[in-house]
Design a protein around this motif. Structure first.
Motif, PDB file in Angstrom:
ATOM      1  N   UNK A 211      -7.557  -4.182 -38.912  1.00 35.53           N
ATOM      2  CA  UNK A 211      -7.214  -5.357 -39.640  1.00 35.53           C
ATOM      3  C   UNK A 211      -7.718  -5.912 -40.859  1.00 35.53           C
ATOM      4  N   UNK A 212      -8.824  -5.009 -41.008  1.00 37.57           N
ATOM      5  CA  UNK A 212      -9.416  -4.967 -42.498  1.00 37.57           C
ATOM      6  C   UNK A 212      -8.939  -4.086 -43.559  1.00 37.57           C
ATOM      7  N   UNK A 213      -8.156  -3.548 -43.057  1.00 38.35           N
ATOM      8  CA  UNK A 213      -7.497  -2.305 -44.197  1.00 38.35           C
ATOM      9  C   UNK A 213      -6.355  -3.231 -45.081  1.00 38.35           C
ATOM     10  N   UNK A 214      -6.342  -2.449 -46.204  1.00 39.95           N
ATOM     11  CA  UNK A 214      -5.111  -3.053 -47.008  1.00 39.95           C
ATOM     12  C   UNK A 214      -3.627  -2.762 -46.320  1.00 39.95           C
ATOM     13  N   UNK A 215      -2.691  -3.732 -46.554  1.00 41.27           N
ATOM     14  CA  UNK A 215      -1.414  -3.315 -45.680  1.00 41.27           C
ATOM     15  C   UNK A 215      -0.698  -1.925 -46.322  1.00 41.27           C
ATOM     16  N   UNK A 216      -1.202  -1.353 -47.344  1.00 35.34           N
ATOM     17  CA  UNK A 216      -0.686  -0.322 -48.066  1.00 35.34           C
ATOM     18  C   UNK A 216      -1.402   1.005 -47.444  1.00 35.34           C
ATOM     19  N   UNK A 217      -2.375   0.753 -46.898  1.00 36.26           N
ATOM     20  CA  UNK A 217      -3.357   1.936 -46.441  1.00 36.26           C
ATOM     21  C   UNK A 217      -2.942   2.140 -45.008  1.00 36.26           C
TER      22      UNK A 217
ATOM     23  N   UNK B 288      -1.122   4.599 -36.668  1.00 40.06           N
ATOM     24  CA  UNK B 288      -2.130   4.575 -35.641  1.00 40.06           C
ATOM     25  C   UNK B 288      -2.876   3.291 -35.647  1.00 40.06           C
ATOM     26  N   UNK B 289      -3.110   2.795 -37.015  1.00 40.09           N
ATOM     27  CA  UNK B 289      -3.522   1.538 -37.305  1.00 40.09           C
ATOM     28  C   UNK B 289      -2.626   0.290 -36.548  1.00 40.09           C
ATOM     29  N   UNK B 290      -1.424   0.764 -36.833  1.00 41.52           N
ATOM     30  CA  UNK B 290      -0.302  -0.372 -36.332  1.00 41.52           C
ATOM     31  C   UNK B 290      -0.692  -0.478 -34.783  1.00 41.52           C
TER      32      UNK B 290
ATOM     33  N   UNK C  84       0.118 -12.123 -42.963  1.00 39.17           N
ATOM     34  CA  UNK C  84      -0.271 -11.540 -44.127  1.00 39.17           C
ATOM     35  C   UNK C  84       0.121 -10.183 -44.539  1.00 39.17           C
ATOM     36  N   UNK C  85      -0.375  -9.438 -43.582  1.00 42.51           N
ATOM     37  CA  UNK C  85       0.047  -7.763 -43.873  1.00 42.51           C
ATOM     38  C   UNK C  85       1.535  -7.524 -44.096  1.00 42.51           C
ATOM     39  N   UNK C  86       2.359  -8.107 -43.087  1.00 41.53           N
ATOM     40  CA  UNK C  86       3.683  -8.160 -43.136  1.00 41.53           C
ATOM     41  C   UNK C  86       4.389  -8.567 -44.556  1.00 41.53           C
ATOM     42  N   UNK C  87       3.872  -9.890 -44.841  1.00 45.12           N
ATOM     43  CA  UNK C  87       4.238 -10.421 -46.083  1.00 45.12           C
ATOM     44  C   UNK C  87       3.817  -9.632 -47.317  1.00 45.12           C
ATOM     45  N   UNK C  88       2.865  -8.823 -47.442  1.00 47.00           N
ATOM     46  CA  UNK C  88       2.439  -8.158 -48.350  1.00 47.00           C
ATOM     47  C   UNK C  88       3.227  -6.703 -48.548  1.00 47.00           C
ATOM     48  N   UNK C  89       3.786  -6.258 -47.327  1.00 41.92           N
ATOM     49  CA  UNK C  89       4.385  -5.198 -47.278  1.00 41.92           C
ATOM     50  C   UNK C  89       5.921  -5.370 -47.626  1.00 41.92           C
TER      51      UNK C  89
END
Length: 152
Positions: A14-20, A24-26, A62-67
């Motif tokens: 959850x701390x990572x940038x969405x682009x990284x 496995x993170x998902x 927020x991550x989904x929005x960024x992606x």
């Protein structure tokens, strides 16, 4: 939980940038949110657990929005590039086949028309090798002719 603390655990995704993010993170994020949901369902309504889950859901959104924003920007750039290439292709077609730009050639390069029956078919080095072999064969022929004269 000891293993999770060593590498940051699933919460570190959850701390990572969405682009990284990786696949496995998902799965880690899904596991964290699922675990929090189970805690809320199984136990009494804890305000801390509810607040933690809300924070995590907001972070995922927020991550989904960024992606989505990033993919929209990339898609728009690709559209512009495609349109630019189409215009360039149309200009080249309109200019006709005879007016194609001449490529920059170095001193050791040349353009060959493959439909020309008189075009070179060998490299300069191959031609030198053939001429050298011809000269050697000529010399051998002269030696053999002299020997033949001697035997006659």
């Amino acid at each position: 939980e000891d293993e999770e603390e060593e590498d940051g655990g699933p919460e570190s995704a959850l701390e990572k940038s969405p682009f990284q993010l990786t696949a496995a993170d998902v799965y880690d994020i899904s596991s964290v949110v699922g675990r929090d949901l189970l805690q809320l369902r199984a136990g009494p309504q804890l305000p801390a657990a509810r607040a933690r889950l809300q924070f995590r859901i907001v972070r995922v959104l927020e991550m989904l929005e960024a992606l989505v924003s990033e993919s929209s920007v990339a898609e728009e750039q690709l559209r512009r590039e495609r349109d630019s290439l189409r215009r360039e292709l149309e200009q080249l077609r309109a200019a006709g086949p005879g007016s194609a730009p001449q490529p920059d050639l170095g001193p050791d390069q040349m353009v060959i028309d493959l439909t020309d029956p008189n075009r070179p078919r060998f490299t300069l080095q191959e031609l030198r090798d053939v001429l050298q072999e011809r000269n050697q064969l000529k010399a051998q022929l002269l030696v053999v002719q002299e020997e033949l004269q001697c035997y006659k």
